[in-house]
Enzyme design. Structure first.
Site, PDB file in Angstrom:
ATOM      1  N   ALA A 152      25.630  30.736  16.477  1.00  0.00           N
ATOM      2  CA  ALA A 152      25.956  30.933  15.004  1.00  0.00           C
ATOM      3  C   ALA A 152      27.221  30.713  14.613  1.00  0.00           C
ATOM      4  CB  ALA A 152      25.549  32.606  14.836  1.00  0.00           C
ATOM      5  N   TYR A 153      28.386  31.450  15.211  1.00  0.00           N
ATOM      6  CA  TYR A 153      29.724  31.259  15.178  1.00  0.00           C
ATOM      7  C   TYR A 153      29.958  29.478  15.389  1.00  0.00           C
ATOM      8  CZ  TYR A 153      34.584  31.367  15.904  1.00  0.00           C
ATOM      9  OH  TYR A 153      35.976  31.356  15.696  1.00  0.00           O
TER      10      TYR A 153
END
Length: 244
Positions: A152-153
């Site tokens: 996600a990051y």
């Protein structure tokens, strides 16, 4: 190129890499507006350090994903310091979790700050920054190293990388550069959180220089892009000590 009398806005400037960027730009002679989310005391300390270095420093609160809040910051910078020359968007959040365990609320928070926040700050930079200026965004080396739990990051930072060369072209004819720095593992409070010393040592050993980066290492690259690096434009600069 002299950076004297230039005015910089640094989001996420209250701690970590952002704080080091504030110090480095102040040392180069740039007046600095330290934009913070919730750490007022740390942001004011960063602004005070800039003043001690002989430039003007102010601390201003904003939610980088809120366009009204960010516009208000730029209004205040222009009123108190003058026209903006440099915008460094170091504000960001991180959540590490395997994709199958990722909570959608965590994803929403990442995208709101790291993607929406980048666009909000960039939009204001387009409207405000004067000729000879520079915009510096932040990505991450994990967009290349593809470490588990960083999905996600890394995805949120890949959006930043996609924006940078397009924004550089949208500034055509205005003598403004747009770049991003992509740090590798850096010895900040955020990086150390939740990691054992054994894991930190193993990560540090992945770099040919056998150490973690420091916030000052990253700030040096930002200062180059925000000052003398006028022929670097539309690039993502990996500042990671050689991690492949």
């Amino acid at each position: 190129m002299s950076t004297t009398a230039r005015i910089a806005v640094v989001t996420g400037g209250s701690r970590g890499i952002g704080r080091a960027v504030v110090s480095r730009l102040a040392a180069a002679g740039q007046d600095v507006a330290v934009v913070y989310g919730s750490r007022r005391k740390e942001a004011q300390a960063a602004a005070d350090e800039a003043e001690a270095a002989g430039v003007r420093g102010i601390a201003l609160q904003a939610d980088v994903a809120d366009e009204v809040s960010v516009a208000g910051v730029f209004d205040e910078v222009q009123r108190r310091l003058g026209p903006v020359d440099v915008v460094v968007n170091a504000a960001g959040v991180m959540a590490l979790r395997p994709t199958g365990e990722l909570e959608m609320a965590e994803l929403d928070r990442l995208l709101r700050t790291n993607v929406r926040g980048t666009f909000v700050v960039a939009r204001e930079a387009v409207r405000r920054i004067r000729a000879g200026g520079a915009v510096v965004a932040f990505s991450t080396t994990v967009t290349r190293t593809h470490l588990p739990s960083y999905g996600a990051y890394a995805a949120s930072k890949a959006a930043v990388e996609a924006l940078v060369p397009i924004l550089a072209k949208e500034f055509a004819g205005r003598d403004v550069t747009v770049n991003a720095v992509a740090p590798g593992p850096t010895a900040t409070e955020l990086f150390r959180e939740g990691k054992t010393q054994e894991l930190i040592d193993r990560i540090a050993g992945a770099a040919p220089m056998n150490r973690l980066g420091t916030p000052e290492d990253i700030a040096e690259a930002v200062a180059f892009l925000a000052g003398p690096g006028r022929w670097v434009n539309g690039q993502v600069v990996f500042v990671n000590g050689g991690i492949a």
